[in-house]
Write a protein that holds these residues in place. Structure first.
Motif, PDB file in Angstrom:
ATOM      1  N   ASP A   1       0.851  -1.179   0.000  1.00 47.79           N
ATOM      2  CA  ASP A   1       0.000   0.000   0.000  1.00 47.79           C
ATOM      3  C   ASP A   1       0.883   1.223   0.000  1.00 47.79           C
ATOM      4  N   VAL A   2       0.859   1.957  -1.049  1.00 46.43           N
ATOM      5  CA  VAL A   2       1.732   3.123  -1.111  1.00 46.43           C
ATOM      6  C   VAL A   2       0.881   4.351  -0.917  1.00 46.43           C
ATOM      7  N   MET A   3       1.092   5.066   0.135  1.00 44.01           N
ATOM      8  CA  MET A   3       0.153   6.147   0.428  1.00 44.01           C
ATOM      9  C   MET A   3       0.880   7.425   0.737  1.00 44.01           C
ATOM     10  N   GLN A   4       0.159   8.472   0.592  1.00 46.90           N
ATOM     11  CA  GLN A   4       0.718   9.766   0.941  1.00 46.90           C
ATOM     12  C   GLN A   4       0.087  10.334   2.186  1.00 46.90           C
ATOM     13  N   ALA A   5      -0.973   9.774   2.618  1.00 47.96           N
ATOM     14  CA  ALA A   5      -1.593  10.236   3.859  1.00 47.96           C
ATOM     15  C   ALA A   5      -1.882   9.008   4.699  1.00 47.96           C
ATOM     16  N   GLY A   6      -2.136   9.177   5.973  1.00 46.75           N
ATOM     17  CA  GLY A   6      -2.322   8.023   6.854  1.00 46.75           C
ATOM     18  C   GLY A   6      -3.614   7.282   6.599  1.00 46.75           C
ATOM     19  N   GLY A   7      -3.817   6.163   7.240  1.00 46.20           N
ATOM     20  CA  GLY A   7      -5.053   5.401   7.080  1.00 46.20           C
ATOM     21  C   GLY A   7      -4.774   3.983   6.630  1.00 46.20           C
ATOM     22  N   GLY A   8      -5.782   3.315   6.165  1.00 44.72           N
ATOM     23  CA  GLY A   8      -5.556   2.005   5.567  1.00 44.72           C
ATOM     24  C   GLY A   8      -5.926   0.824   6.413  1.00 44.72           C
ATOM     25  N   PHE A   9      -6.731   1.012   7.427  1.00 41.42           N
ATOM     26  CA  PHE A   9      -7.043  -0.128   8.267  1.00 41.42           C
ATOM     27  C   PHE A   9      -8.310  -0.831   7.865  1.00 41.42           C
ATOM     28  N   ILE A  10      -8.887  -0.384   6.771  1.00 42.64           N
ATOM     29  CA  ILE A  10     -10.106  -1.030   6.292  1.00 42.64           C
ATOM     30  C   ILE A  10      -9.763  -2.426   5.796  1.00 42.64           C
ATOM     31  N   LEU A  11      -8.532  -2.628   5.388  1.00 43.59           N
ATOM     32  CA  LEU A  11      -8.108  -3.939   4.923  1.00 43.59           C
ATOM     33  C   LEU A  11      -8.200  -4.965   6.030  1.00 43.59           C
ATOM     34  N   LEU A  12      -7.964  -4.535   7.235  1.00 45.09           N
ATOM     35  CA  LEU A  12      -7.983  -5.468   8.352  1.00 45.09           C
ATOM     36  C   LEU A  12      -9.335  -6.112   8.502  1.00 45.09           C
ATOM     37  N   GLU A  13     -10.377  -5.288   8.350  1.00 45.51           N
ATOM     38  CA  GLU A  13     -11.699  -5.831   8.581  1.00 45.51           C
ATOM     39  C   GLU A  13     -12.004  -6.914   7.562  1.00 45.51           C
ATOM     40  N   GLY A  14     -11.591  -6.678   6.312  1.00 42.58           N
ATOM     41  CA  GLY A  14     -11.844  -7.660   5.270  1.00 42.58           C
ATOM     42  C   GLY A  14     -11.164  -8.981   5.581  1.00 42.58           C
ATOM     43  N   ASN A  15      -9.931  -8.920   6.058  1.00 46.53           N
ATOM     44  CA  ASN A  15      -9.180 -10.139   6.330  1.00 46.53           C
ATOM     45  C   ASN A  15      -9.744 -10.902   7.505  1.00 46.53           C
ATOM     46  N   ILE A  16     -10.142 -10.191   8.560  1.00 44.00           N
ATOM     47  CA  ILE A  16     -10.617 -10.875   9.754  1.00 44.00           C
ATOM     48  C   ILE A  16     -11.947 -11.555   9.451  1.00 44.00           C
ATOM     49  N   ILE A  17     -12.745 -10.923   8.651  1.00 46.78           N
ATOM     50  CA  ILE A  17     -14.026 -11.519   8.297  1.00 46.78           C
ATOM     51  C   ILE A  17     -13.795 -12.822   7.546  1.00 46.78           C
ATOM     52  N   SER A  18     -12.759 -12.903   6.741  1.00 48.36           N
ATOM     53  CA  SER A  18     -12.543 -14.128   5.990  1.00 48.36           C
ATOM     54  C   SER A  18     -11.887 -15.211   6.826  1.00 48.36           C
ATOM     55  N   GLY A  19     -11.676 -14.971   8.086  1.00 50.41           N
ATOM     56  CA  GLY A  19     -11.314 -16.053   8.985  1.00 50.41           C
ATOM     57  C   GLY A  19      -9.839 -16.314   9.158  1.00 50.41           C
ATOM     58  N   GLU A  20      -9.048 -15.364   8.777  1.00 54.03           N
ATOM     59  CA  GLU A  20      -7.621 -15.612   8.922  1.00 54.03           C
ATOM     60  C   GLU A  20      -7.083 -14.898  10.142  1.00 54.03           C
ATOM     61  N   ASP A  21      -5.968 -15.372  10.597  1.00 52.32           N
ATOM     62  CA  ASP A  21      -5.278 -14.695  11.690  1.00 52.32           C
ATOM     63  C   ASP A  21      -4.509 -13.508  11.151  1.00 52.32           C
ATOM     64  N   VAL A  22      -4.673 -12.411  11.804  1.00 47.94           N
ATOM     65  CA  VAL A  22      -3.976 -11.224  11.332  1.00 47.94           C
ATOM     66  C   VAL A  22      -3.001 -10.765  12.406  1.00 47.94           C
ATOM     67  N   HIS A  23      -1.776 -10.602  12.014  1.00 44.90           N
ATOM     68  CA  HIS A  23      -0.768 -10.061  12.921  1.00 44.90           C
ATOM     69  C   HIS A  23      -0.401  -8.676  12.442  1.00 44.90           C
ATOM     70  N   VAL A  24      -0.495  -7.743  13.337  1.00 48.04           N
ATOM     71  CA  VAL A  24      -0.206  -6.369  12.955  1.00 48.04           C
ATOM     72  C   VAL A  24       1.049  -5.921  13.679  1.00 48.04           C
ATOM     73  N   LEU A  25       2.017  -5.447  12.951  1.00 50.39           N
ATOM     74  CA  LEU A  25       3.190  -4.822  13.554  1.00 50.39           C
ATOM     75  C   LEU A  25       2.935  -3.324  13.493  1.00 50.39           C
ATOM     76  N   GLY A  26       2.558  -2.769  14.604  1.00 52.86           N
ATOM     77  CA  GLY A  26       2.192  -1.360  14.581  1.00 52.86           C
ATOM     78  C   GLY A  26       3.317  -0.475  15.054  1.00 52.86           C
ATOM     79  N   PHE A  27       3.911   0.249  14.147  1.00 54.87           N
ATOM     80  CA  PHE A  27       4.966   1.172  14.540  1.00 54.87           C
ATOM     81  C   PHE A  27       4.495   2.606  14.536  1.00 54.87           C
ATOM     82  N   GLU A  28       3.383   2.861  13.889  1.00 55.68           N
ATOM     83  CA  GLU A  28       3.014   4.261  13.709  1.00 55.68           C
ATOM     84  C   GLU A  28       1.688   4.643  14.304  1.00 55.68           C
ATOM     85  N   SER A  29       0.854   3.687  14.631  1.00 49.72           N
ATOM     86  CA  SER A  29      -0.443   4.051  15.195  1.00 49.72           C
ATOM     87  C   SER A  29      -0.683   3.209  16.432  1.00 49.72           C
TER      88      SER A  29
END
Lengths: 376, 278
Positions: free
Chosen positions: B4-32
């Motif tokens: 995801d190449v972005m110029q402004a912050g955001g982008g967590f909508i992807l998380l919801e899609g992945n969790i709904i599909s039943g996968e484990d999501v690991h987030v390395l959060g350095f900025e938020s």
């Protein structure tokens, strides 16, 4: 000044007035899948794409290096590499495939399947020079004397068929693929060798060692006396110079190992010249930041072509390019044991990938039939 | 690998899609912070989301974070994922690859990503990269490594942003899409079709359609009768069909000259001047 001698291998210049004698082999080497060049007597192998063979002078000479500058998304250069390897399988040559990104077995499984019958080849050569039927309703009314003239020849083809055609939609049968001997080198699985004294970074060093081992062991350089039939080794090296090979020429203006890839190519060419092998190397040149490095790399290889794909650029919507998938630039052609090389008559070449053929054609401007007139 | 190449912050909508599909999501959060990321997710989804705290101390200066930037190596991350329960094929989301790239060599970083991709433990890697923070070359190599690149930028219209997706399949096909989307207050994503750009295209077409034969002092048009008469005119060199096909057939001697001898060519040997009255 001696003119380049056209002739078969083995003929000494009997009728010549000069004492210039071409260094030729004493007897004809007959290896399946190769033929002597009509221009300079070198032993040629097909690159898998017959129009590419025509552009680079009949084929790839054994002992030389073909450099392919990748297009932006590496789709067509990967296709060319697969054609090269598939041609090796069909001709019975040995293969060596090295890759850092995808496993070599994955690439081998994607090889296109050869078109066995001659129907495809015949149809292609017939379709170009077919005259139009006189009973055809769109015969010309006033200029009817010209209706049998052939249309502009855009496709490049030579009269002698050398090489095979492949169907891209099908993959090669596993039996055919396993009949060919393939050595592979996957960078991810190699253990890094600590080479403090070598000017090369570790992945290149291990790759060269591996190539040298294969050449010596299988006897391509004549070191071990071969009782079996002599064969050609085809080396396919995918995406050299990219970051996954441990080289930072693609990400920095002043790379720390700025001579790594050039040293590698120099040593590789030495290995090729002393053995019966031919190599195809793809380089992601659109990522290199330093233009001078790319110039050096081209000089160090024998034949160099560059692919420029229209996908994603503004040329995609240009009506001039609507039939094609990209442009092909010939950067360098080798002069092997002769004074001049055969150059194609036009520099504007475009390619398109159809299901049964990868064609390279002359890009010719259609007549300008637009409404708007350009005042001089 | 998704990038995801972005110029402004955001982008967590992807998380919801992945969790709904039943996968484990690991987030390395350095900025938020964790609260911002997990806002809006229900409890069952939160259980499948494993947040490794890097914010607000990504470099480990005050020892408050569980995962620091230096630990971004393939061994550490694989160990981290294996430590959690039900370690199936999981999705790794890196909040900012820019943060990692600042403190690691780009070559080593790319090799780490390649090792993670081929390791078998992680199915997908989703990374966020701020393209304006790095040199062109580094952005280029990371985009080249990725299978899908989504570039986000603000569109001309203030409320919408444009996302250009480039997807590369294994067979070499490249698909490109452009979508307009907006993010509402409660982090809900709404994707819209491309808004119509007024004016540009229509104007060009109008100019070329003006008929050139309209305002002239002489008549350039044909009536029906005139056209029929024109077609009836016998053109010179219009031959019948047989003669045309005979001429079109390639004759073996196409340079033949056919000559019929004239009266003057009848040369009599005994009477060269032709004046003997015999």
């Amino acid at each position: 000044m001696a003119a380049p001698v056209r002739g078969m291998i083995g003929s000494t210049s009997i009728g010549n007035t000069t004492s210039f004698q071409k260094k030729t082999r004493s007897k004809l080497v007959s290896i399946p899948g190769t033929r002597p060049s009509v221009q300079n007597g070198q032993l040629l192998v097909s690159s898998g794409v017959s129009s590419l063979d025509y552009v680079i002078g009949g084929g790839l000479a054994v002992g030389t290096l073909l450099l392919v500058e990748e297009d932006r998304y590496d789709s067509y250069s990967r296709m060319l590499l697969k054609y090269f390897l598939a041609e090796g399988v069909v001709c019975g040559h040995e293969l060596f495939l090295a890759s850092a990104r995808d496993h070599p077995d994955d690439i081998m499984q994607e090889l296109p399947s050869p078109i066995v019958d001659d129907v495809a080849g015949m149809k292609i050569s017939e379709g170009q020079s077919q005259p139009s039927d006189p009973e055809n309703p769109d015969t010309m009314k006033i200029a009817w004397r010209y209706q049998n003239q052939p249309k502009v020849q855009t496709a490049l083809a030579s009269s002698v068929r050398f090489g095979h055609y492949y169907d891209v939609s099908k993959t090669m049968e596993p039996e055919l693929r396993q009949a060919a001997k393939c050595h592979s080198f996957y960078q991810l699985q190699e253990t890094p060798v600590v080479t403090a004294s070598s000017p090369l970074p570790s992945p290149y060093h291990s790759l060269l060692k591996s190539i040298q081992t294969v050449i010596r062991k299988e006897g391509f350089d004549g070191s071990t006396p071969q009782s079996k039939v002599r064969n050609v080794l085809r080396l396919g090296l995918h995406s050299l110079g990219s970051v996954l090979w441990g080289d930072d020429v693609c990400c920095k203006d002043n790379p720390a190992h700025c001579h790594a890839l050039t040293t590698f190519l120099y040593i590789l060419r030495g290995l090729l010249r002393t053995s019966l092998s031919v190599a195809m190397v793809t380089v992601p040149s659109h990522l290199t930041q330093n233009r001078a490095v790319m110039g050096r790399i081209i000089r160090l290889s024998d034949t160099a072509i560059a692919l420029e794909s229209f996908k994603g650029s503004e040329k995609e919507t240009n009506p001039l390019y609507k039939d094609y998938h990209g442009l092909l630039h010939v950067r360098q052609l080798p002069r092997l044991n002769c004074l001049s090389c055969e150059v194609p008559d036009t520099k504007d070449l475009a390619f398109k990938l159809k299901r049964k053929q990868f064609t390279i054609e002359r890009l010719h401007l259609p007549p300008d039939l637009s409404e708007t007139t350009v005042s001089p | 690998m998704l990038l995801d190449v972005m110029q402004a912050g955001g982008g967590f909508i992807l998380l919801e899609g992945n969790i709904i599909s039943g996968e484990d999501v690991h987030v390395l959060g350095f900025e938020s912070p964790e609260t911002q990321v997990c806002a809006g997710l229900d409890s069952s989804s939160v259980q499948r989301l494993h947040f490794h705290k890097g914010f607000p101390d990504p470099l480990g200066w005050t020892c408050r974070s569980s995962f620091t930037v230096e630990r971004f190596t393939s061994q550490h991350i694989t160990q981290l994922i294996k430590d959690t329960q039900h370690a199936q094929a999981s999705v790794l989301v890196v909040d900012s690859l820019s943060m990692v790239l600042r403190h690691h060599d780009p070559v080593v970083f790319c090799q780490t990503l390649q090792e993670l991709r081929n390791g078998g433990v992680i199915k997908t890697i989703i990374g966020l990269l701020h393209s304006d923070l790095h040199q062109q070359g580094i952005v280029g190599i990371v985009c080249h490594l990725a299978g899908t690149v989504i570039s986000v930028a603000p569109a001309d219209n203030e409320r919408l942003s444009v996302a250009k997706t480039t997807r590369r399949t294994k067979s070499g096909k490249v698909m490109q899409e452009e979508e307009y989307f907006s993010v509402s207050e409660d982090a809900a994503l709404s994707v819209q079709a491309k808004p119509r750009q007024p004016g540009h295209v229509q104007r060009e077409r109008d100019v070329s359609e003006a008929d050139p034969t309209s305002n002239l002092t002489f008549n350039l048009r044909l009536s029906e009768d005139e056209r029929k008469a024109k077609e009836k005119v016998a053109l010179p060199f219009v031959f019948s069909q047989q003669k045309k096909s005979a001429l079109l057939r390639p004759t073996p001697g196409s340079g033949r000259i056919v000559y019929e001898p004239d009266a003057n060519d009848d040369f009599d040997e005994e009477d060269p001047d032709d004046d003997l009255d015999v």
